[in-house]
Design a protein around this motif. Structure first.
Motif, PDB file in Angstrom:
ATOM      1  N   GLN A   1      10.654 -15.187  -4.069  1.00 16.27           N
ATOM      2  CA  GLN A   1      11.423 -14.947  -2.846  1.00 16.27           C
ATOM      3  C   GLN A   1      11.044 -13.567  -2.325  1.00 16.27           C
ATOM      4  O   GLN A   1      10.939 -12.622  -3.107  1.00 16.27           O
ATOM      5  CB  GLN A   1      12.929 -14.999  -3.121  1.00 16.27           C
ATOM      6  CG  GLN A   1      13.782 -14.817  -1.878  1.00 16.27           C
ATOM      7  CD  GLN A   1      15.271 -14.881  -2.184  1.00 16.27           C
ATOM      8  OE1 GLN A   1      15.683 -15.379  -3.230  1.00 16.27           O
ATOM      9  NE2 GLN A   1      16.076 -14.373  -1.289  1.00 16.27           N
ATOM     10  N   ILE A   2      10.815 -13.440  -1.029  1.00 20.39           N
ATOM     11  CA  ILE A   2      10.510 -12.127  -0.459  1.00 20.39           C
ATOM     12  C   ILE A   2      11.717 -11.221  -0.664  1.00 20.39           C
ATOM     13  O   ILE A   2      12.857 -11.599  -0.405  1.00 20.39           O
ATOM     14  CB  ILE A   2      10.156 -12.238   1.032  1.00 20.39           C
ATOM     15  CG1 ILE A   2       8.862 -13.033   1.191  1.00 20.39           C
ATOM     16  CG2 ILE A   2       9.994 -10.857   1.647  1.00 20.39           C
ATOM     17  CD1 ILE A   2       7.661 -12.409   0.506  1.00 20.39           C
ATOM     18  N   CYS A   3      11.438 -10.015  -1.151  1.00 25.91           N
ATOM     19  CA  CYS A   3      12.501  -9.139  -1.648  1.00 25.91           C
ATOM     20  C   CYS A   3      12.141  -7.693  -1.332  1.00 25.91           C
ATOM     21  O   CYS A   3      10.991  -7.280  -1.488  1.00 25.91           O
ATOM     22  CB  CYS A   3      12.598  -9.358  -3.165  1.00 25.91           C
ATOM     23  SG  CYS A   3      13.778  -8.326  -4.041  1.00 25.91           S
ATOM     24  N   GLY A   4      13.124  -6.898  -0.871  1.00 23.73           N
ATOM     25  CA  GLY A   4      12.932  -5.475  -0.642  1.00 23.73           C
ATOM     26  C   GLY A   4      13.662  -4.665  -1.695  1.00 23.73           C
ATOM     27  O   GLY A   4      14.726  -5.076  -2.173  1.00 23.73           O
ATOM     28  N   ASP A   5      13.097  -3.511  -2.073  1.00 27.89           N
ATOM     29  CA  ASP A   5      13.701  -2.726  -3.149  1.00 27.89           C
ATOM     30  C   ASP A   5      14.771  -1.757  -2.664  1.00 27.89           C
ATOM     31  O   ASP A   5      15.408  -1.068  -3.446  1.00 27.89           O
ATOM     32  CB  ASP A   5      12.629  -1.975  -3.941  1.00 27.89           C
ATOM     33  CG  ASP A   5      11.840  -0.976  -3.098  1.00 27.89           C
ATOM     34  OD1 ASP A   5      12.211  -0.758  -1.927  1.00 27.89           O
ATOM     35  OD2 ASP A   5      10.860  -0.417  -3.610  1.00 27.89           O
ATOM     36  N   GLY A   6      14.974  -1.653  -1.347  1.00 31.23           N
ATOM     37  CA  GLY A   6      16.001  -0.772  -0.818  1.00 31.23           C
ATOM     38  C   GLY A   6      15.616   0.696  -0.807  1.00 31.23           C
ATOM     39  O   GLY A   6      16.380   1.538  -0.332  1.00 31.23           O
ATOM     40  N   MET A   7      14.433   1.029  -1.328  1.00 28.75           N
ATOM     41  CA  MET A   7      14.004   2.429  -1.403  1.00 28.75           C
ATOM     42  C   MET A   7      12.773   2.704  -0.560  1.00 28.75           C
ATOM     43  O   MET A   7      12.480   3.849  -0.258  1.00 28.75           O
ATOM     44  CB  MET A   7      13.701   2.808  -2.859  1.00 28.75           C
ATOM     45  CG  MET A   7      14.887   2.714  -3.797  1.00 28.75           C
ATOM     46  SD  MET A   7      14.454   3.197  -5.487  1.00 28.75           S
ATOM     47  CE  MET A   7      13.380   1.854  -5.973  1.00 28.75           C
ATOM     48  N   SER A   8      12.021   1.675  -0.210  1.00 24.66           N
ATOM     49  CA  SER A   8      10.769   1.846   0.506  1.00 24.66           C
ATOM     50  C   SER A   8      10.594   0.682   1.475  1.00 24.66           C
ATOM     51  O   SER A   8      11.459  -0.190   1.579  1.00 24.66           O
ATOM     52  CB  SER A   8       9.594   1.886  -0.490  1.00 24.66           C
ATOM     53  OG  SER A   8       9.420   0.602  -1.079  1.00 24.66           O
ATOM     54  N   ASP A   9       9.453   0.685   2.159  1.00 27.39           N
ATOM     55  CA  ASP A   9       9.131  -0.425   3.053  1.00 27.39           C
ATOM     56  C   ASP A   9       8.325  -1.503   2.340  1.00 27.39           C
ATOM     57  O   ASP A   9       7.873  -2.463   2.970  1.00 27.39           O
ATOM     58  CB  ASP A   9       8.346   0.086   4.265  1.00 27.39           C
ATOM     59  CG  ASP A   9       9.201   0.962   5.166  1.00 27.39           C
ATOM     60  OD1 ASP A   9      10.422   0.706   5.244  1.00 27.39           O
ATOM     61  OD2 ASP A   9       8.658   1.903   5.768  1.00 27.39           O
TER      62      ASP A   9
ATOM     63  N   ILE B   1       0.866  -1.173   0.000  1.00 35.68           N
ATOM     64  CA  ILE B   1       0.000   0.000   0.000  1.00 35.68           C
ATOM     65  C   ILE B   1       0.906   1.226   0.000  1.00 35.68           C
ATOM     66  O   ILE B   1       1.721   1.398   0.908  1.00 35.68           O
ATOM     67  CB  ILE B   1      -0.955  -0.011   1.209  1.00 35.68           C
ATOM     68  CG1 ILE B   1      -1.766   1.281   1.262  1.00 35.68           C
ATOM     69  CG2 ILE B   1      -0.225  -0.266   2.513  1.00 35.68           C
ATOM     70  CD1 ILE B   1      -2.841   1.291   2.337  1.00 35.68           C
ATOM     71  N   GLY B   2       0.816   2.043  -1.043  1.00 32.01           N
ATOM     72  CA  GLY B   2       1.706   3.197  -1.158  1.00 32.01           C
ATOM     73  C   GLY B   2       3.154   2.742  -1.171  1.00 32.01           C
ATOM     74  O   GLY B   2       3.532   1.859  -1.929  1.00 32.01           O
TER      75      GLY B   2
END
Length: 201
Positions: free
Chosen positions: A164-172, A76-77
């Motif tokens: 695979q659960i992955c974060g973009d490094g820019m947001s939550d 969300i956002g």
């Protein structure tokens, strides 16, 4: 005679009855929410967690990237939250053999880049580099029904995306596909990031 007829009926109905459940990430539609109500998005997978936002009772094509104890993680956002999975129905038209979902896109940092795919081409943007548009030559899948794992081949580029659960490094935000892009040509290099199938407005 009755037993024979029952066996024949089950045999003929086999493929429909044996439909495999989904593999995440995939898209869902909100279901079983009253027209004058909303589906709450919560900070944690708990009915007592703070509410971060809501989904309309007729919301469709919501990307779910993870499930825990009957709760589904959605974005969300620039953040992420949880909705009760009992109010979601999964779609059967997302992961087709040898194809990409309509909203398929990938993102990464260090350097910043994004990639979008259409039916016949790949568009890649990289910070400090010229934009590239390449003909898409093939989309490969594992052959496992509704498995989102993909290898995308284009002229001078290969992309692999695996669950695979992955974060973009820019947001939550949290994504359900980890991406690896290999660029060929005069200056071969590799990009890493995440992919989403959430349709874009």
């Amino acid at each position: 005679m009755l037993r024979t007829a029952l066996v024949l009926t089950l045999a003929l109905a086999g493929p429909a009855l044996a439909t495999q459940e989904y593999i995440l990430p995939t898209l869902f539609d909100v279901a079983r929410v009253a027209p004058d109500d909303v589906l709450n998005i919560r900070a944690d997978p708990s009915a007592s967690a703070p509410i971060l936002g809501t989904l309309a009772p007729d919301a469709t094509r919501i990307e779910v990237v993870e499930e825990i104890r009957g709760w589904a993680r959605v974005n969300i956002g620039e953040g992420t939250g949880w909705v009760s999975a009992r109010y979601l129905d999964y779609r059967t038209d997302v992961w087709e053999e040898g194809a990409l979902p309509e909203g398929f896109a990938c993102y990464g940092t260090e350097p910043f880049w994004n990639l979008r795919a259409t039916e016949d081409q790949i568009a890649l943007q990289q910070l400090g580099e010229p934009d590239l548009t390449m003909p898409l030559t093939a989309v490969l899948s594992t052959g496992v029904f509704r498995d989102p794992t993909r290898a995308v081949l284009a002229e001078g580029l290969t992309l692999t995306a695996a669950p695979q659960i992955c974060g973009d490094g820019m947001s939550d935000r949290q994504f359900g596909l980890r991406a690896l892009v290999v660029l060929q040509g005069d200056r071969p290099r590799m990009l890493t990031g995440c992919c989403s199938v959430q349709p874009r407005d």
